[in-house]
Design a protein around this motif. Sequence first.
Motif, short mmCIF file in Angstrom:
data_model
loop_
_atom_site.label_atom_id
_atom_site.label_comp_id
_atom_site.label_asym_id
_atom_site.label_seq_id
_atom_site.Cartn_x
_atom_site.Cartn_y
_atom_site.Cartn_z
N LYS A 285 28.30 -48.06 7.95
CA LYS A 285 29.70 -47.86 8.31
C LYS A 285 30.51 -47.78 7.03
O LYS A 285 30.43 -48.66 6.17
N ALA A 286 31.28 -46.70 6.88
CA ALA A 286 32.07 -46.51 5.66
C ALA A 286 33.31 -47.40 5.70
O ALA A 286 34.15 -47.26 6.60
N ILE A 287 33.43 -48.30 4.72
CA ILE A 287 34.60 -49.19 4.65
C ILE A 287 35.59 -48.71 3.59
O ILE A 287 36.69 -49.24 3.48
N GLY A 288 35.19 -47.73 2.79
CA GLY A 288 36.08 -47.25 1.74
C GLY A 288 35.38 -46.21 0.88
O GLY A 288 34.29 -45.73 1.20
N VAL A 289 36.02 -45.87 -0.24
CA VAL A 289 35.49 -44.83 -1.14
C VAL A 289 35.71 -45.29 -2.58
O VAL A 289 36.76 -45.85 -2.92
N LEU A 290 34.72 -45.03 -3.42
CA LEU A 290 34.77 -45.29 -4.86
C LEU A 290 34.95 -43.94 -5.55
O LEU A 290 34.16 -43.02 -5.31
N VAL A 291 35.98 -43.80 -6.41
CA VAL A 291 36.32 -42.47 -6.94
C VAL A 291 36.51 -42.52 -8.45
O VAL A 291 37.15 -43.43 -8.98
N VAL A 292 35.92 -41.52 -9.15
CA VAL A 292 36.24 -41.24 -10.55
C VAL A 292 36.62 -39.76 -10.61
O VAL A 292 36.13 -38.95 -9.82
N GLN A 293 37.50 -39.40 -11.54
CA GLN A 293 37.88 -38.00 -11.67
C GLN A 293 38.24 -37.66 -13.10
O GLN A 293 38.42 -38.55 -13.94
N SER A 294 38.31 -36.37 -13.38
CA SER A 294 38.61 -35.89 -14.73
C SER A 294 39.66 -34.78 -14.65
O SER A 294 39.61 -33.92 -13.77
N TYR A 295 40.61 -34.85 -15.59
CA TYR A 295 41.61 -33.79 -15.71
C TYR A 295 41.36 -32.93 -16.94
O TYR A 295 42.17 -32.06 -17.27
N THR A 296 40.26 -33.17 -17.65
CA THR A 296 39.98 -32.50 -18.92
C THR A 296 38.82 -31.54 -18.76
O THR A 296 37.76 -31.92 -18.24
N GLU A 297 38.99 -30.30 -19.22
CA GLU A 297 37.95 -29.28 -19.07
C GLU A 297 36.66 -29.68 -19.78
O GLU A 297 35.56 -29.39 -19.32
N GLY A 298 36.80 -30.37 -20.92
CA GLY A 298 35.60 -30.75 -21.69
C GLY A 298 34.87 -31.95 -21.12
O GLY A 298 33.81 -32.32 -21.62
N LEU A 299 35.44 -32.60 -20.11
CA LEU A 299 34.82 -33.78 -19.51
C LEU A 299 34.46 -33.45 -18.07
O LEU A 299 35.30 -33.42 -17.19
N ARG A 300 33.16 -33.19 -17.85
CA ARG A 300 32.70 -32.81 -16.51
C ARG A 300 31.68 -33.82 -16.01
O ARG A 300 30.94 -34.43 -16.78
N PHE A 301 31.63 -33.98 -14.70
CA PHE A 301 30.65 -34.86 -14.09
C PHE A 301 29.50 -34.03 -13.53
O PHE A 301 29.68 -32.86 -13.18
N THR A 302 28.33 -34.65 -13.44
CA THR A 302 27.13 -33.97 -12.94
C THR A 302 26.51 -34.80 -11.83
O THR A 302 27.01 -35.87 -11.46
N ASN A 303 25.40 -34.29 -11.31
CA ASN A 303 24.68 -35.03 -10.28
C ASN A 303 24.16 -36.36 -10.80
O ASN A 303 23.92 -37.28 -10.01
N ASP A 304 23.94 -36.46 -12.12
CA ASP A 304 23.48 -37.74 -12.68
C ASP A 304 24.51 -38.83 -12.42
O ASP A 304 24.18 -39.94 -11.99
N GLU A 305 25.80 -38.52 -12.71
CA GLU A 305 26.86 -39.50 -12.45
C GLU A 305 26.99 -39.79 -10.95
O GLU A 305 27.20 -40.93 -10.55
N LYS A 306 26.82 -38.75 -10.14
CA LYS A 306 26.91 -38.96 -8.69
C LYS A 306 25.81 -39.90 -8.21
O LYS A 306 26.06 -40.81 -7.41
N ASN A 307 24.58 -39.69 -8.72
CA ASN A 307 23.46 -40.53 -8.31
C ASN A 307 23.65 -41.98 -8.75
O ASN A 307 23.33 -42.92 -8.02
N ILE A 308 24.17 -42.16 -9.98
CA ILE A 308 24.39 -43.52 -10.47
C ILE A 308 25.46 -44.22 -9.65
O ILE A 308 25.30 -45.38 -9.24
N LEU A 309 26.56 -43.51 -9.37
CA LEU A 309 27.65 -44.11 -8.59
C LEU A 309 27.15 -44.45 -7.18
O LEU A 309 27.50 -45.50 -6.62
N GLN A 310 26.35 -43.57 -6.61
CA GLN A 310 25.81 -43.82 -5.27
C GLN A 310 24.83 -45.00 -5.31
O GLN A 310 24.78 -45.81 -4.38
N PHE A 311 24.08 -45.11 -6.41
CA PHE A 311 23.09 -46.18 -6.56
C PHE A 311 23.74 -47.56 -6.51
O PHE A 311 23.20 -48.50 -5.93
#
Length: 663
Positions: A285-311
Amino acid sequence: MEDRSEHDERAKRGSERSQKKLNEDQNLTAMRQMTEDDLLKKNAQLRDVFDSFHDGVVVLDRNFRYIYWNHAMEEISGVPGKEIFLSDKTAWEIFPHLAEQGVDKMMRRAMRGEVVKRKNIPYTLPGGKSGFTNEILTPLRSQDGKIYGIIDIVRDVTDQILMEKARESIYSISEAAQSTISLDDLYRFIHKTISSLMPAKDNFYIALYDEMGHTLHFPYFVDEYEKSPGPQPMGKGLTEYVLRTRKPLLASPEKFQELVDGGEVVSIGPASIDWLGVPLKIQNKAIGVLVVQSYTEGLRFTNDEKNILQFISAQVAMAIERKKAQEVLKESENRYQTLVEKADIAIMIDDVNGKFKYFNKTFSRIFGYTEKDIKNLSITSIVHPDDHDRVLRLHEDRMRGKRVKKRYEIKGIRKDGSVLDCEIDVVTLKDGKRIVGTRSYMWDITERKRGEKRLKTSLREKEVLLREIHHRVKNNLQIISSLLNLQSRNLQDEKARDMFKESQVRVRSMALVHEKLYRSEDLSNVDFSEYIRNLADHLFHVYGMNDVDLKVDVENVFLDINTAIPCGLIISELITNSLKYAFPQGNGGELKVGLKRDSEDFYMLTVGDSGRGFPEDFDIKSSDSLGLQLVDMLTDQLNGSLSFKHGKGAKLEIKFKPVTLKD
């Protein structure tokens, strides 16, 4: 004023220096070309070996320019070898981070003749990719002993380091939730912990869903451009989308536009480059959401960060819920009763005898009991008979004041007799110094266990696939060996035929490893004692040495593929060398191969013969034999040490430690 003769002499010396400098430059260019030819053209089999490595292998000339760049290095760096070779720049001109992080000093030390090793070197490539590597730099010497370049073995350990940090983060978040810090402090601690795993320092928030009011709350919110929005009715933002789907989302500008076009979300707040959110779930049951974001073109997230955050999200969800429950229990009795009943965690209290004194509505929902049943309930009422003894023993030890495990898994049993998997966290209750019972928090982890079972099934399927891959690799290597054999029949030059035969032997030694893995019950380890016997028998057959006695003294040793292949190539080269050169035509002798555990972590490999032996002044570093050069380099790859013993015949010993992913 100097006289004319001194002036002429000075001019003459200057001209000589200029000519010498020109000659040196020409020699360096020739040496660089010679090195490239020797390594990459004449020794094609060595290049093929390097290209089969999972580790990156690069070779630099004396001017620190790249002359070789294997396939694995292309994958690690994301830079094709052709781009490197077309550049006439030094290594640190191409990759400035080498100088910034001191790797240039390592290269210069290696160029002076030192073998240099470093672990966990951070890097950031021009394209923005960053991570960590382990490296071993070894000087390359010509036949006269001069250093003409260096070879750098590079292993990318980014995933191992990040996963280790992620595991440590899970434990630290769990400990923080059980400590005396407040809920706000826990949010700050979670932010700090996640920022150590990915760039989340400036843009991070936690959103929690209030089911009663159907609203979103933002108890923790850090953003470069936006202030905390406060409680919000549920809308169609990205946060609500993750809550609704209960799935992680990495929203690049393209993905975000796709969701907008599909009517799934609407644009809210400042536009980000990358938005990454994962659901915080308890019992699916989803009780909330954990969020990170970037406003900078040179700073991008990948599936690696997604997997770690999900982990780590499951632990974050549990930590938040546990801390919320703890803070609720600090409230007045009335508020405590009300809020605990709303908690999405089963909570119960029992006495020293294990009899229930209280349980909340979530407990009733999970196990099917009502308040009227409480008089007849005890610990054993909800614990499967298989776990009775263990749970009662832990309870009795707590009542005696012993320190026992607080958190563990059990099989539960509902009122209707159905079985479920539970995770329980137990706290001892005291009246002053007297122990009066326990308070327990319990989660239904049945779905998680089913997921683990599905994962195990998937792993078994992957094991079958891996076994088939080993089989096909072995078959392909045998095809290569057969092609070399067919090609060699057309060669008139005996030396060329010998080179083809040696290449066949090397291919066969690698094929044997994959054959052993294919037939092994444990796909991660090779039965190396059997492997050595098979390899030695094959080599004796290839070279037709019926007048040489083979003695194999090998303990039951099992090695993984990262150790088995280089070790097998070393044995192949040494046995081949003995069979070709140690016993003149018609003279018999003895060849011994041994492999034993030398200590807790090290092995000793020995290959010796009763032949004519090596010259007294023999030095493998200056040998012009490709096979012995390969032995030397593979020994370095194993982090091993190599020694010769002269006497009647020759004996070579290699002490090494099996290669691991952390090495």
